[in-house]
Design a protein around this motif. Structure first.
Motif, PDB file in Angstrom:
ATOM      1  N   ARG A 176      72.192 -57.050  11.393  1.00  0.00           N
ATOM      2  CA  ARG A 176      71.906 -56.600  12.751  1.00  0.00           C
ATOM      3  C   ARG A 176      72.655 -57.439  13.785  1.00  0.00           C
ATOM      4  NH1 ARG A 176      65.649 -54.441  13.082  1.00  0.00           N
ATOM      5  NH2 ARG A 176      65.733 -53.156  11.178  1.00  0.00           N
ATOM      6  N   THR A 177      72.825 -58.703  13.493  1.00  0.00           N
ATOM      7  CA  THR A 177      73.611 -59.553  14.385  1.00  0.00           C
ATOM      8  C   THR A 177      75.060 -59.084  14.405  1.00  0.00           C
ATOM      9  OG1 THR A 177      72.165 -61.436  13.896  1.00  0.00           O
ATOM     10  CG2 THR A 177      74.305 -61.920  14.893  1.00  0.00           C
ATOM     11  N   ARG A 178      75.594 -58.722  13.241  1.00  0.00           N
ATOM     12  CA  ARG A 178      76.971 -58.229  13.175  1.00  0.00           C
ATOM     13  C   ARG A 178      77.122 -56.935  13.966  1.00  0.00           C
ATOM     14  NH1 ARG A 178      76.296 -59.374   7.605  1.00  0.00           N
ATOM     15  NH2 ARG A 178      76.534 -57.194   7.001  1.00  0.00           N
ATOM     16  N   LEU A 179      76.153 -56.058  13.838  1.00  0.00           N
ATOM     17  CA  LEU A 179      76.212 -54.787  14.552  1.00  0.00           C
ATOM     18  C   LEU A 179      76.149 -55.012  16.064  1.00  0.00           C
ATOM     19  CD1 LEU A 179      76.291 -51.716  14.354  1.00  0.00           C
ATOM     20  CD2 LEU A 179      73.790 -51.717  14.208  1.00  0.00           C
ATOM     21  N   THR A 180      75.246 -55.875  16.495  1.00  0.00           N
ATOM     22  CA  THR A 180      75.148 -56.204  17.925  1.00  0.00           C
ATOM     23  C   THR A 180      76.443 -56.834  18.423  1.00  0.00           C
ATOM     24  OG1 THR A 180      72.759 -56.549  17.715  1.00  0.00           O
ATOM     25  CG2 THR A 180      73.848 -57.482  19.656  1.00  0.00           C
ATOM     26  N   GLY A 181      76.984 -57.738  17.621  1.00  0.00           N
ATOM     27  CA  GLY A 181      78.233 -58.394  18.003  1.00  0.00           C
ATOM     28  C   GLY A 181      79.389 -57.411  18.117  1.00  0.00           C
ATOM     29  N   ALA A 182      79.458 -56.430  17.217  1.00  0.00           N
ATOM     30  CA  ALA A 182      80.531 -55.434  17.257  1.00  0.00           C
ATOM     31  C   ALA A 182      80.442 -54.594  18.523  1.00  0.00           C
ATOM     32  CB  ALA A 182      80.469 -54.550  16.019  1.00  0.00           C
ATOM     33  N   LEU A 183      79.225 -54.215  18.915  1.00  0.00           N
ATOM     34  CA  LEU A 183      79.058 -53.400  20.118  1.00  0.00           C
ATOM     35  C   LEU A 183      79.377 -54.217  21.379  1.00  0.00           C
ATOM     36  CD1 LEU A 183      75.781 -51.480  19.159  1.00  0.00           C
ATOM     37  CD2 LEU A 183      78.112 -50.576  19.216  1.00  0.00           C
ATOM     38  N   LEU A 184      78.935 -55.468  21.413  1.00  0.00           N
ATOM     39  CA  LEU A 184      79.248 -56.322  22.571  1.00  0.00           C
ATOM     40  C   LEU A 184      80.750 -56.576  22.665  1.00  0.00           C
ATOM     41  CD1 LEU A 184      76.348 -58.940  22.403  1.00  0.00           C
ATOM     42  CD2 LEU A 184      76.632 -57.095  24.070  1.00  0.00           C
ATOM     43  N   PHE A 185      81.370 -56.800  21.511  1.00  0.00           N
ATOM     44  CA  PHE A 185      82.821 -57.015  21.499  1.00  0.00           C
ATOM     45  C   PHE A 185      83.557 -55.784  22.021  1.00  0.00           C
ATOM     46  CE2 PHE A 185      86.782 -56.103  19.255  1.00  0.00           C
ATOM     47  CZ  PHE A 185      87.557 -57.181  19.656  1.00  0.00           C
ATOM     48  N   SER A 186      83.079 -54.598  21.679  1.00  0.00           N
ATOM     49  CA  SER A 186      83.733 -53.366  22.125  1.00  0.00           C
ATOM     50  C   SER A 186      83.736 -53.268  23.642  1.00  0.00           C
ATOM     51  CB  SER A 186      83.026 -52.144  21.512  1.00  0.00           C
ATOM     52  OG  SER A 186      83.095 -52.173  20.108  1.00  0.00           O
ATOM     53  N   VAL A 187      82.631 -53.673  24.264  1.00  0.00           N
ATOM     54  CA  VAL A 187      82.553 -53.642  25.728  1.00  0.00           C
ATOM     55  C   VAL A 187      83.557 -54.618  26.341  1.00  0.00           C
ATOM     56  CG1 VAL A 187      81.078 -54.074  27.720  1.00  0.00           C
ATOM     57  CG2 VAL A 187      80.141 -52.911  25.710  1.00  0.00           C
ATOM     58  N   VAL A 188      83.575 -55.855  25.811  1.00  0.00           N
ATOM     59  CA  VAL A 188      84.490 -56.866  26.340  1.00  0.00           C
ATOM     60  C   VAL A 188      85.948 -56.458  26.095  1.00  0.00           C
ATOM     61  CG1 VAL A 188      85.221 -59.270  26.165  1.00  0.00           C
ATOM     62  CG2 VAL A 188      82.789 -58.690  26.057  1.00  0.00           C
ATOM     63  N   ALA A 189      86.238 -55.962  24.879  1.00  0.00           N
ATOM     64  CA  ALA A 189      87.602 -55.564  24.544  1.00  0.00           C
ATOM     65  C   ALA A 189      88.054 -54.377  25.395  1.00  0.00           C
ATOM     66  CB  ALA A 189      87.698 -55.215  23.065  1.00  0.00           C
ATOM     67  N   GLY A 190      87.144 -53.433  25.633  1.00  0.00           N
ATOM     68  CA  GLY A 190      87.489 -52.280  26.465  1.00  0.00           C
ATOM     69  C   GLY A 190      87.887 -52.693  27.861  1.00  0.00           C
ATOM     70  N   ALA A 191      87.128 -53.624  28.442  1.00  0.00           N
ATOM     71  CA  ALA A 191      87.446 -54.108  29.781  1.00  0.00           C
ATOM     72  C   ALA A 191      88.750 -54.897  29.788  1.00  0.00           C
ATOM     73  CB  ALA A 191      86.303 -54.978  30.297  1.00  0.00           C
ATOM     74  N   ALA A 192      88.975 -55.718  28.756  1.00  0.00           N
ATOM     75  CA  ALA A 192      90.162 -56.568  28.713  1.00  0.00           C
ATOM     76  C   ALA A 192      91.432 -55.754  28.484  1.00  0.00           C
ATOM     77  CB  ALA A 192      90.003 -57.617  27.621  1.00  0.00           C
ATOM     78  N   VAL A 193      91.401 -54.849  27.514  1.00  0.00           N
ATOM     79  CA  VAL A 193      92.584 -54.037  27.214  1.00  0.00           C
ATOM     80  C   VAL A 193      92.971 -53.193  28.422  1.00  0.00           C
ATOM     81  CG1 VAL A 193      93.435 -52.105  25.825  1.00  0.00           C
ATOM     82  CG2 VAL A 193      92.233 -53.997  24.724  1.00  0.00           C
ATOM     83  N   THR A 194      91.983 -52.578  29.064  1.00  0.00           N
ATOM     84  CA  THR A 194      92.263 -51.753  30.234  1.00  0.00           C
ATOM     85  C   THR A 194      92.809 -52.589  31.382  1.00  0.00           C
ATOM     86  OG1 THR A 194      90.461 -50.287  29.567  1.00  0.00           O
ATOM     87  CG2 THR A 194      91.287 -50.041  31.808  1.00  0.00           C
ATOM     88  N   ALA A 195      92.288 -53.801  31.544  1.00  0.00           N
ATOM     89  CA  ALA A 195      92.786 -54.682  32.598  1.00  0.00           C
ATOM     90  C   ALA A 195      94.258 -55.023  32.372  1.00  0.00           C
ATOM     91  CB  ALA A 195      91.951 -55.958  32.653  1.00  0.00           C
TER      92      ALA A 195
END
Length: 331
Positions: A176-195
């Motif tokens: 569950r920690t891995r799943l939470t981490g993957a979703l949080l990473f997706s948010v951060v990565a989405g913002a960073a890549v788009t920036a």
């Protein structure tokens, strides 16, 4: 002197591994080579307008395997259809010549082919063709290099979380920690890549938050799917998911050319896989204000649901198979 004997079944396992690797290399070759060998215009939807005799002549004399021709009443209707992504481009035959309406950001290869078609039509009528790019790439990145280079980081953005989070938070307890981490990473990565795309390379100029949301969804689709497969099937599941994204999804995404440049069946498969849907969603959000985003967003959402479902199934299976702790009562 100790004799080292080969464990039973080693030969069979070695044979399966060798055949599996050979099949993987063959699949990789087919996925990269076959679409390229058969690349070209495949049922590209275009609009035509002008005198009825002229438009009917264009429809009759145009290669039906390459072009899907739609007749419109006015030039404005053709231009609106291009901007709404109903068609990839259009031709307007007027008294002044032939106007070619393109959307390079929607598919540069289709734009080139349509321009050649317009030039040929103009030569037939002994006139000139004027090209109007209704949806171009940005001035700082006129070839769309930044857009096409974004797909690999998005794919690796799906692979790395499953690999690294699996090492840092291993086993059933860390799922569950891995799943939470993957979703949080997706948010951060989405913002960073788009920036980077919008503010560093100036490859996109659409609504930042809309584009970032699409990149987030694409990264989440790939990361949760790989994480779910890894949780359920171990490294075999991770390897299968990685091959699906990298070896099949990447060459069939059509991000560099537009999906209509691939054979129809290959393009359809590509758009149903996370890399292809992610590329389409990035393109439509960055250059078309989200017009046509419904299908790729639905595909990516389905992959997120599949990935999360696989993870929770693995979680429940892990709970059932976990040994009872000392001092706990058993039924």
């Amino acid at each position: 002197m100790t004799k080292h004997s080969t464990p039973p079944g080693t030969g069979r396992k070695l044979t399966l591994v060798v055949l599996g690797l050979a099949a993987l290399i063959t699949t990789m070759l087919c996925a990269f080579a076959l679409p390229s060998l058969h690349s070209g215009p495949h049922h590209i939807p275009i609009g035509v307008t002008g005198p009825q005799q002229t438009t009917e002549g264009i429809r009759a004399n145009t290669d039906a395997d390459a072009w899907d021709v739609h007749v419109y009443e006015t030039t404005d209707a053709v231009k609106s259809a291009v901007k709404d992504r109903d068609i990839a481009g259009g031709l307007a035959v007027t008294d002044h010549g032939v106007d070619v309406y393109t959307a390079t950001a929607g598919g540069p290869s289709a734009t080139g082919a349509l321009t050649e078609l317009g030039d040929g039509l103009a030569a037939r009528y002994e006139t000139q063709a004027a090209v109007h790019d209704l949806v171009p790439f940005t001035e700082d990145d006129p070839r769309g290099t930044g857009l096409t280079s974004a797909l690999l980081p998005m794919i690796f953005g799906g692979i790395f979380p499953a690999l690294i989070l699996g090492s840092v938070f291993p086993g059933h307890r860390g799922l569950r920690t891995r799943l939470t981490g993957a979703l949080l990473f997706s948010v951060v990565a989405g913002a960073a890549v788009t920036a980077v795309l919008q503010f560093a390379t100036h490859s996109t100029d659409g609504n930042y938050w809309l584009t970032a949301l699409g990149v987030t969804l694409g990264t989440a689709a790939m990361s949760t799917t790989l994480l779910g497969l890894q949780a359920l099937l171990g490294m075999a599941g991770f390897a299968f998911g990685g091959a699906l994204m990298m070896l099949l999804g990447n060459p069939l995404s059509g991000l560099a050319t537009g999906p209509h440049w691939l054979p129809t069946s290959w393009a359809a498969i590509g758009q149903l896989l996370p890399p292809g849907a992610s590329g389409s969603l990035l393109r439509t959000n960055a250059f078309f204000d989200g017009t046509g985003a419904g299908l790729p967003a639905l595909v990516l959402t389905a992959w997120v649901v599949i990935g999360v479902a696989l993870a929770f199934f693995a979680d429940r299976r892990g709970k059932r198979s976990a040994p009872a702790r000392p001092g706990t009562a058993t039924a």
